[in-house]
Structures are given as structure tokens and as C-alpha cells.
Design a protein around this motif. Structure first.
Motif, PDB file in Angstrom:
ATOM      1  N   GLN A  40       9.987   4.884   0.011  1.00 38.19           N
ATOM      2  CA  GLN A  40       9.727   4.191  -1.244  1.00 38.19           C
ATOM      3  C   GLN A  40      10.735   3.065  -1.444  1.00 38.19           C
ATOM      4  O   GLN A  40      11.800   3.042  -0.822  1.00 38.19           O
ATOM      5  CB  GLN A  40       9.811   5.169  -2.419  1.00 38.19           C
ATOM      6  CG  GLN A  40       8.747   6.253  -2.410  1.00 38.19           C
ATOM      7  CD  GLN A  40       8.842   7.139  -3.638  1.00 38.19           C
ATOM      8  OE1 GLN A  40       9.889   7.245  -4.258  1.00 38.19           O
ATOM      9  NE2 GLN A  40       7.728   7.771  -3.992  1.00 38.19           N
ATOM     10  N   TYR A  41      10.368   2.150  -2.323  1.00 38.80           N
ATOM     11  CA  TYR A  41      11.292   1.092  -2.706  1.00 38.80           C
ATOM     12  C   TYR A  41      12.266   1.639  -3.746  1.00 38.80           C
ATOM     13  O   TYR A  41      11.853   2.236  -4.742  1.00 38.80           O
ATOM     14  CB  TYR A  41      10.526  -0.103  -3.282  1.00 38.80           C
ATOM     15  CG  TYR A  41       9.664  -0.825  -2.274  1.00 38.80           C
ATOM     16  CD1 TYR A  41      10.225  -1.727  -1.378  1.00 38.80           C
ATOM     17  CD2 TYR A  41       8.287  -0.610  -2.222  1.00 38.80           C
ATOM     18  CE1 TYR A  41       9.451  -2.400  -0.454  1.00 38.80           C
ATOM     19  CE2 TYR A  41       7.495  -1.268  -1.300  1.00 38.80           C
ATOM     20  CZ  TYR A  41       8.081  -2.164  -0.418  1.00 38.80           C
ATOM     21  OH  TYR A  41       7.312  -2.823   0.507  1.00 38.80           O
TER      22      TYR A  41
ATOM     23  N   GLY B  93       9.894  -4.935  -2.759  1.00 40.58           N
ATOM     24  CA  GLY B  93       8.566  -4.634  -3.267  1.00 40.58           C
ATOM     25  C   GLY B  93       8.613  -3.600  -4.376  1.00 40.58           C
ATOM     26  O   GLY B  93       9.694  -3.197  -4.827  1.00 40.58           O
ATOM     27  N   ARG B  94       7.410  -3.183  -4.812  1.00 35.68           N
ATOM     28  CA  ARG B  94       7.290  -2.184  -5.878  1.00 35.68           C
ATOM     29  C   ARG B  94       6.389  -1.062  -5.414  1.00 35.68           C
ATOM     30  O   ARG B  94       5.434  -1.272  -4.661  1.00 35.68           O
ATOM     31  CB  ARG B  94       6.755  -2.822  -7.155  1.00 35.68           C
ATOM     32  CG  ARG B  94       7.621  -3.966  -7.663  1.00 35.68           C
ATOM     33  CD  ARG B  94       7.124  -4.529  -8.970  1.00 35.68           C
ATOM     34  NE  ARG B  94       7.957  -5.655  -9.407  1.00 35.68           N
ATOM     35  CZ  ARG B  94       7.816  -6.276 -10.570  1.00 35.68           C
ATOM     36  NH1 ARG B  94       6.866  -5.880 -11.440  1.00 35.68           N
ATOM     37  NH2 ARG B  94       8.614  -7.284 -10.878  1.00 35.68           N
ATOM     38  N   ASN B  95       6.682   0.165  -5.863  1.00 38.50           N
ATOM     39  CA  ASN B  95       5.917   1.335  -5.440  1.00 38.50           C
ATOM     40  C   ASN B  95       4.536   1.386  -6.097  1.00 38.50           C
ATOM     41  O   ASN B  95       3.598   1.933  -5.521  1.00 38.50           O
ATOM     42  CB  ASN B  95       6.701   2.614  -5.759  1.00 38.50           C
ATOM     43  CG  ASN B  95       8.014   2.667  -4.990  1.00 38.50           C
ATOM     44  OD1 ASN B  95       8.050   2.423  -3.788  1.00 38.50           O
ATOM     45  ND2 ASN B  95       9.100   2.980  -5.690  1.00 38.50           N
ATOM     46  N   SER B  96       4.417   0.859  -7.301  1.00 44.36           N
ATOM     47  CA  SER B  96       3.137   0.866  -8.013  1.00 44.36           C
ATOM     48  C   SER B  96       3.095  -0.290  -8.992  1.00 44.36           C
ATOM     49  O   SER B  96       4.102  -0.971  -9.231  1.00 44.36           O
ATOM     50  CB  SER B  96       2.939   2.194  -8.750  1.00 44.36           C
ATOM     51  OG  SER B  96       3.830   2.292  -9.853  1.00 44.36           O
ATOM     52  N   ALA B  97       1.924  -0.503  -9.571  1.00 42.64           N
ATOM     53  CA  ALA B  97       1.760  -1.594 -10.530  1.00 42.64           C
ATOM     54  C   ALA B  97       2.494  -1.323 -11.833  1.00 42.64           C
ATOM     55  O   ALA B  97       2.674  -2.236 -12.645  1.00 42.64           O
ATOM     56  CB  ALA B  97       0.274  -1.821 -10.809  1.00 42.64           C
ATOM     57  N   PHE B  98       2.909  -0.087 -12.055  1.00 45.78           N
ATOM     58  CA  PHE B  98       3.593   0.267 -13.290  1.00 45.78           C
ATOM     59  C   PHE B  98       5.098   0.000 -13.220  1.00 45.78           C
ATOM     60  O   PHE B  98       5.778   0.081 -14.244  1.00 45.78           O
ATOM     61  CB  PHE B  98       3.344   1.741 -13.628  1.00 45.78           C
ATOM     62  CG  PHE B  98       1.888   2.057 -13.822  1.00 45.78           C
ATOM     63  CD1 PHE B  98       1.238   1.753 -15.015  1.00 45.78           C
ATOM     64  CD2 PHE B  98       1.154   2.651 -12.804  1.00 45.78           C
ATOM     65  CE1 PHE B  98      -0.108   2.045 -15.194  1.00 45.78           C
ATOM     66  CE2 PHE B  98      -0.181   2.946 -12.976  1.00 45.78           C
ATOM     67  CZ  PHE B  98      -0.832   2.644 -14.170  1.00 45.78           C
ATOM     68  N   ASP B  99       5.611  -0.258 -12.031  1.00 41.18           N
ATOM     69  CA  ASP B  99       7.052  -0.541 -11.908  1.00 41.18           C
ATOM     70  C   ASP B  99       7.356  -1.916 -12.486  1.00 41.18           C
ATOM     71  O   ASP B  99       6.623  -2.886 -12.257  1.00 41.18           O
ATOM     72  CB  ASP B  99       7.481  -0.493 -10.441  1.00 41.18           C
ATOM     73  CG  ASP B  99       7.405   0.906  -9.873  1.00 41.18           C
ATOM     74  OD1 ASP B  99       7.429   1.860 -10.674  1.00 41.18           O
ATOM     75  OD2 ASP B  99       7.304   1.045  -8.641  1.00 41.18           O
TER      76      ASP B  99
END
Length: 335
Positions: free
Chosen positions: A21-22, A65-71
Motif C-alpha cells: 500500500q501507499y 499514489g493513493r490507495n483509494s479515491a477516499f484518500d
């Protein structure tokens, strides 16, 4: 690079390699040793940005980067597929050369790095036979205390100052040098660079550097001229025989026959109730002669020059301290 900074970078790389994960900067701050000591947020982010730039300069593939759009903030990681070294294939002679390089260095700093590289090669399946290098026994000793500091100044491109003692001088002189490189020549180490005090290129034997060299100024200021061959400079300065240094020694009667064969008896003298003779001889390399003379122990006492007497005295102190062990007190050695 300072030791603490190097350890922090290694810890950061290990952390980012161990996750898929990031990891955000705040998360990294809480789990990577070396960041938790930051006094405030500004100091942490300044250090973290500098470390990221350092890793990228070293070729480490740092992903953002980001793990999901909510980050809400970016994170960081290192993909193993981009970071890990591919299969290493060495021919037997190449593997022997690696083992030979390991045996070349005789300093704790460089031995540790070379041995670590050898272990990594063996772990990767490369058969490194260090016995193949047994027929060749190179020894480039780096036991001079000034070696790490001067090499660090060369690598950082910083001006360095140090006290330097000439063979025939009793006192050292402060020198300011723009270092170009550290060179081994005939079993001795030399610093080569532009001597600001003399306004010309000079070579300095590391064994004559007194105390700890000090780097000064900004990094990257000093650059070696592309047309300069360091080894040629050192070899050129050492081509002519150095001037001989006259020495006077007291030798106990009937002792130190090896020294007597190279010297001339000029007088008789009684020292501390022991009969002996005063000998004179010319020394080409007083620095190396000090350990040879010190080997005769109390049978030989240096009368002149002062710099040779001091070197022999220090050699005796070192031998006494080693014999008494690490818990010996200075008074025990001197007494």
C-alpha cells in the motif's frame, strides 16, 4: 553522508519495500526510526523531502499514489519489481576478482562494505571462491585515522583543512586543500588536491596528517579538473628520492646489531646507568623508521630529531596500552 542519515534512508527503503500500500508521510513518520525525533512538523517534512530527493538521486524507484479515491493525501511505496536487482552471472575469473577486491581493503569501514557485497553475491547464487585469490595478497592499508574524513571530503566535494607534518619539521602546519582524490601508491595513501596555501597542486601523505581533518564550506564546490591524473601526480612527486634525515641514537652496548650495521658510532655515552654508544645514521623515511626503531625497546633511545623521538615514544605507549588491555589507565601506561 552522516551515519544517522544513512541509517534513516535504509530504514525508509525497508519500510517502503515491505508494504504493497501507499504510506502517507504521517504514517511513515510514526513507524520509521529517525523521523520520530523531529522537533516539529516543519522539521519532519523538510527532512522527509530531502530524503525523497536523495533516494531518487540514488536511482531508487519511489512511487507516489493513493490507495483509494477516499484518500485525501498521496502516499509512497517502492515496487519490488522495479527495485530488485536481476540475476547476476559472473564467470569464475570475475568471481575471483570480486573476492580479491574484498581482501584488498584493510580498514573497518571498507571491509564491512566489501564483505556485505560478497555476502549478497553468494546469496544470489554466485559462487565466489575467495581461495582463488590466495596467490595474490594485495595490502593497501587504510589504518591512518585521517582516511575516513579525507575520503568523505573528496566524495562531498568540500574544502578540507588539517595539520600536516613534514618529515624534517618538528611542528605541523595548517593546510587548506581542495581535495581531488585519495590515491594509494607503493603501499601508502596520499591526498591529492589544490593547496590553497601554496596555490598549486600538492600531494599529502596521510600518515603525516596530525589530528582530525575538518571539512568546511558547501558540498559540491570542489571538482577535480578532468585533465588531472591523480596517480601521475603522486608518482611524479615520489620519483626522486626524498632528502635524508640525519638521526642520532643512543644504543645499549652489545644491543641492536641490526641497527648498528646501518649506523656509525660517533661517541660513547652512559644513559640511566647503562653503558652504550651514540650512533648516527641517515633515514630516508623517518615515519616508517619509527616503528623499526621502537621494536628495539629500551635498548635504543632517539636523541635527535625531536619528531622521530616523539614518534618512537608514541609507538612505545601504544604497545604498552595494548599489552595492559582496554581497561588500562593512562597513568599505568606512563608509569
Amino acid at each position: 553522508m552522516a551515519t544517522a542519515r544513512a541509517e534513516r534512508l535504509v530504514n525508509l527503503v525497508l519500510c517502503l519495500l515491505s508494504t504493497r500500500q501507499y504510506l502517507t508521510a504521517e504514517r511513515i513518520r510514526g513507524i520509521v526510526p529517525g523521523y520520530t525525533d523531529a522537533p516539529n512538523d516543519e522539521a519532519f517534512f523538510r527532512t522527509f523531502e530531502r530524503d525523497k530527493s536523495e533516494l531518487r538521486d540514488l536511482g531508487v524507484p519511489l512511487e507516489t499514489g493513493r490507495n483509494s479515491a477516499f484518500d485525501s493525501v498521496d502516499g509512497y511505496r517502492i515496487a519490488r519489481r522495479d527495485y530488485e536487482l536481476g540475476d547476476i552471472g559472473l564467470e569464475p575469473d570475475e568471481a575471483a576478482a570480486v573476492a580479491l577486491a574484498l581482501r584488498l581493503w584493510d580498514s573497518p569501514e571498507l571491509t564491512g562494505a566489501a564483505r556485505g557485497a560478497l555476502l549478497k553475491l553468494r546469496a544470489a547464487g554466485v559462487d565466489v571462491d575467495d581461495r582463488a585469490a590466495g596467490a595474490i595478497e594485495p595490502k593497501v592499508r587504510t589504518s591512518e585515522p585521517a582516511f575516513p574524513a579525507l575520503l568523505g571530503a573528496v566524495q562531498a566535494g568540500r574544502v578540507v583543512t588539517f595539520d600536516y607534518r613534514r618529515p624534517s619539521a618538528a611542528q605541523s602546519q595548517r593546510r587548506t586543500v581542495e581535495p581531488w582524490g585519495v590515491v594509494a601508491w607503493r603501499g601508502r595513501w596520499y591526498l591529492v588536491g589544490h593547496d590553497r596555501d601554496r596555490g598549486a597542486p600538492r600531494c599529502f601523505r596521510l600518515s603525516r596528517v596530525v589530528g582530525e581533518p575538518k571539512a568546511q564550506g558547501s558540498a559540491g564546490v570542489v571538482r577535480r579538473p578532468p585533465e588531472v591524473d591523480l596517480l601521475t601526480l603522486v608518482a611524479g612527486e615520489q620519483r626522486d628520492s626524498p632528502p635524508r634525515t640525519p638521526a642520532r641514537l643512543w644504543v645499549a652496548r652489545g644491543r641492536a646489531q641490526g641497527l648498528r650495521r646501518r649506523a656509525e658510532v660517533v661517541d660513547r655515552m652512559r644513559l640511566d646507568g647503562v653503558d652504550g654508544e651514540v650512533l648516527e645514521l641517515d633515514l630516508m623515511y623517518p615515519d616508517s623508521a619509527a616503528s623499526w626503531i621502537a621494536g628495539y625497546g629500551p635498548d635504543v633511545v632517539v636523541l635527535e630529531p625531536d619528531v622521530l623521538r616523539k614518534s618512537v615514544y608514541e609507538a612505545h605507549l601504544g604497545a604498552a596500552a595494548a599489552a595492559l588491555g582496554p581497561r588500562a589507565e593512562p597513568g599505568e601506561v606512563l608509569g
